[in-house]
Scaffold this motif. Structure first.
Motif, PDB file in Angstrom:
ATOM      1  N   LEU A   8      49.806  41.992 110.778  1.00  0.00           N
ATOM      2  CA  LEU A   8      50.832  42.885 111.651  1.00  0.00           C
ATOM      3  C   LEU A   8      51.461  43.742 110.677  1.00  0.00           C
ATOM      4  O   LEU A   8      51.841  44.849 110.976  1.00  0.00           O
ATOM      5  N   LEU A   9      51.659  43.444 109.205  1.00  0.00           N
ATOM      6  CA  LEU A   9      52.119  44.328 108.579  1.00  0.00           C
ATOM      7  C   LEU A   9      51.229  45.915 108.379  1.00  0.00           C
ATOM      8  O   LEU A   9      51.825  46.750 108.313  1.00  0.00           O
ATOM      9  N   LEU A  10      49.948  45.165 107.985  1.00  0.00           N
ATOM     10  CA  LEU A  10      49.239  46.509 107.846  1.00  0.00           C
ATOM     11  C   LEU A  10      49.238  47.366 109.282  1.00  0.00           C
ATOM     12  O   LEU A  10      48.990  48.663 109.164  1.00  0.00           O
ATOM     13  N   ASN A  11      49.125  46.808 110.379  1.00  0.00           N
ATOM     14  CA  ASN A  11      49.225  47.396 111.646  1.00  0.00           C
ATOM     15  C   ASN A  11      50.585  48.243 111.639  1.00  0.00           C
ATOM     16  O   ASN A  11      50.521  49.522 112.093  1.00  0.00           O
ATOM     17  N   ALA A  12      51.655  47.719 111.392  1.00  0.00           N
ATOM     18  CA  ALA A  12      52.935  48.501 111.395  1.00  0.00           C
ATOM     19  C   ALA A  12      52.825  49.306 110.477  1.00  0.00           C
ATOM     20  O   ALA A  12      53.527  50.308 110.456  1.00  0.00           O
ATOM     21  N   GLY A  13      52.151  49.191 108.968  1.00  0.00           N
ATOM     22  CA  GLY A  13      52.100  50.275 108.190  1.00  0.00           C
ATOM     23  C   GLY A  13      51.200  51.769 108.578  1.00  0.00           C
ATOM     24  O   GLY A  13      51.206  52.279 107.789  1.00  0.00           O
ATOM     25  N   GLY A  14      50.779  51.704 109.609  1.00  0.00           N
ATOM     26  CA  GLY A  14      49.584  52.580 110.012  1.00  0.00           C
ATOM     27  C   GLY A  14      48.227  52.364 110.220  1.00  0.00           C
ATOM     28  O   GLY A  14      47.176  53.186 110.687  1.00  0.00           O
ATOM     29  N   LYS A  15      47.473  51.126 110.006  1.00  0.00           N
ATOM     30  CA  LYS A  15      46.314  50.732 110.036  1.00  0.00           C
ATOM     31  C   LYS A  15      46.126  50.122 111.549  1.00  0.00           C
ATOM     32  O   LYS A  15      46.659  49.134 111.728  1.00  0.00           O
ATOM     33  N   SER A  44      37.867  39.245 113.532  1.00  0.00           N
ATOM     34  CA  SER A  44      37.068  39.356 114.904  1.00  0.00           C
ATOM     35  C   SER A  44      37.565  39.045 115.969  1.00  0.00           C
ATOM     36  O   SER A  44      37.465  39.576 117.100  1.00  0.00           O
ATOM     37  N   SER A  45      38.830  38.241 116.180  1.00  0.00           N
ATOM     38  CA  SER A  45      39.365  37.789 117.353  1.00  0.00           C
ATOM     39  C   SER A  45      40.372  39.144 117.865  1.00  0.00           C
ATOM     40  O   SER A  45      40.753  39.282 118.999  1.00  0.00           O
ATOM     41  N   LEU A  46      41.051  39.873 116.626  1.00  0.00           N
ATOM     42  CA  LEU A  46      41.636  41.135 117.193  1.00  0.00           C
ATOM     43  C   LEU A  46      41.274  42.256 117.201  1.00  0.00           C
ATOM     44  O   LEU A  46      41.832  43.325 117.268  1.00  0.00           O
ATOM     45  N   ALA A  47      39.849  42.383 116.734  1.00  0.00           N
ATOM     46  CA  ALA A  47      39.076  43.655 116.725  1.00  0.00           C
ATOM     47  C   ALA A  47      39.433  44.297 118.151  1.00  0.00           C
ATOM     48  O   ALA A  47      39.289  43.909 119.203  1.00  0.00           O
ATOM     49  N   GLU A  48      39.644  45.723 118.018  1.00  0.00           N
ATOM     50  CA  GLU A  48      39.756  46.706 118.890  1.00  0.00           C
ATOM     51  C   GLU A  48      40.516  46.267 120.011  1.00  0.00           C
ATOM     52  O   GLU A  48      40.628  46.760 121.293  1.00  0.00           O
ATOM     53  N   LYS A  49      41.758  45.457 119.765  1.00  0.00           N
ATOM     54  CA  LYS A  49      42.932  45.090 120.688  1.00  0.00           C
ATOM     55  C   LYS A  49      44.016  45.759 120.357  1.00  0.00           C
ATOM     56  O   LYS A  49      44.500  45.962 118.839  1.00  0.00           O
ATOM     57  N   ASN A  50      45.014  46.043 121.418  1.00  0.00           N
ATOM     58  CA  ASN A  50      46.299  46.743 121.213  1.00  0.00           C
ATOM     59  C   ASN A  50      47.185  45.809 120.718  1.00  0.00           C
ATOM     60  O   ASN A  50      47.466  44.845 121.648  1.00  0.00           O
ATOM     61  N   ILE A  51      47.649  45.890 119.670  1.00  0.00           N
ATOM     62  CA  ILE A  51      48.655  44.685 119.035  1.00  0.00           C
ATOM     63  C   ILE A  51      49.872  44.571 119.728  1.00  0.00           C
ATOM     64  O   ILE A  51      50.615  43.436 120.236  1.00  0.00           O
ATOM     65  N   GLU A  52      50.463  46.108 120.422  1.00  0.00           N
ATOM     66  CA  GLU A  52      51.620  45.731 121.129  1.00  0.00           C
ATOM     67  C   GLU A  52      51.306  45.272 122.500  1.00  0.00           C
ATOM     68  O   GLU A  52      52.205  44.428 123.149  1.00  0.00           O
ATOM     69  N   GLU A  53      50.447  45.292 123.169  1.00  0.00           N
ATOM     70  CA  GLU A  53      49.725  44.655 124.339  1.00  0.00           C
ATOM     71  C   GLU A  53      49.991  43.242 124.101  1.00  0.00           C
ATOM     72  O   GLU A  53      50.350  42.310 124.875  1.00  0.00           O
ATOM     73  N   LEU A  54      49.346  42.788 123.036  1.00  0.00           N
ATOM     74  CA  LEU A  54      49.442  41.443 122.707  1.00  0.00           C
ATOM     75  C   LEU A  54      50.643  40.875 122.414  1.00  0.00           C
ATOM     76  O   LEU A  54      50.858  39.616 123.041  1.00  0.00           O
ATOM     77  N   ILE A  55      51.699  41.526 121.937  1.00  0.00           N
ATOM     78  CA  ILE A  55      52.834  41.052 121.641  1.00  0.00           C
ATOM     79  C   ILE A  55      53.658  40.843 123.054  1.00  0.00           C
ATOM     80  O   ILE A  55      54.384  40.019 123.133  1.00  0.00           O
TER      81      ILE A  55
END
Length: 109
Positions: A8-15, A44-55
């Motif tokens: 999540l940190l990496l995702n929030a950082g732009g990846k 593998s479980s989070l690949a190609e999923k939108n984090i915002e939607e999951l949250i």
């Protein structure tokens, strides 16, 4: 949990989709040795999923979980229904504490 937090940190950082190497690198920068199997499983479980939607989905699920507030309220109601027993117990505790304060001698004895 630390793997998800790193993701999540990496995702929030732009990846958008952090790789396993990104997570391992982040964790190693703070002295944590990552387990390859757990990192791979997470990626593998989070690949190609939108984090915002999951949250958002998680928030909806958490909203339906009872938080235990009703238990505390029923416990307080039960104590109130018991009558004067609770105040009497408190008075006994206070009396004992007061008698122990002087420890058998006074300040100027």
């Amino acid at each position: 949990m630390k793997y998800l937090a790193a993701y999540l940190l990496l995702n929030a950082g732009g990846k958008a989709n952090p790789a396993a190497e990104d997570i391992k690198s982040l964790l190693s920068s703070v002295g944590i040795e990552a387990e390859e199997e757990r990192v791979s499983s997470l990626v593998s479980s989070l690949a190609e999923k939108n984090i915002e939607e999951l949250i958002e989905e998680g928030k909806e699920k958490m909203a339906s979980v009872p938080t235990g507030g009703a238990v505390a309220a029923s416990g307080a109601a039960g104590a109130a229904a018991a009558g004067g027993d609770a105040p009497a117990a408190e008075e006994k505790v206070e009396e004992k504490e007061e008698s122990d304060d002087d420890m058998g001698f006074g300040l100027f004895d």
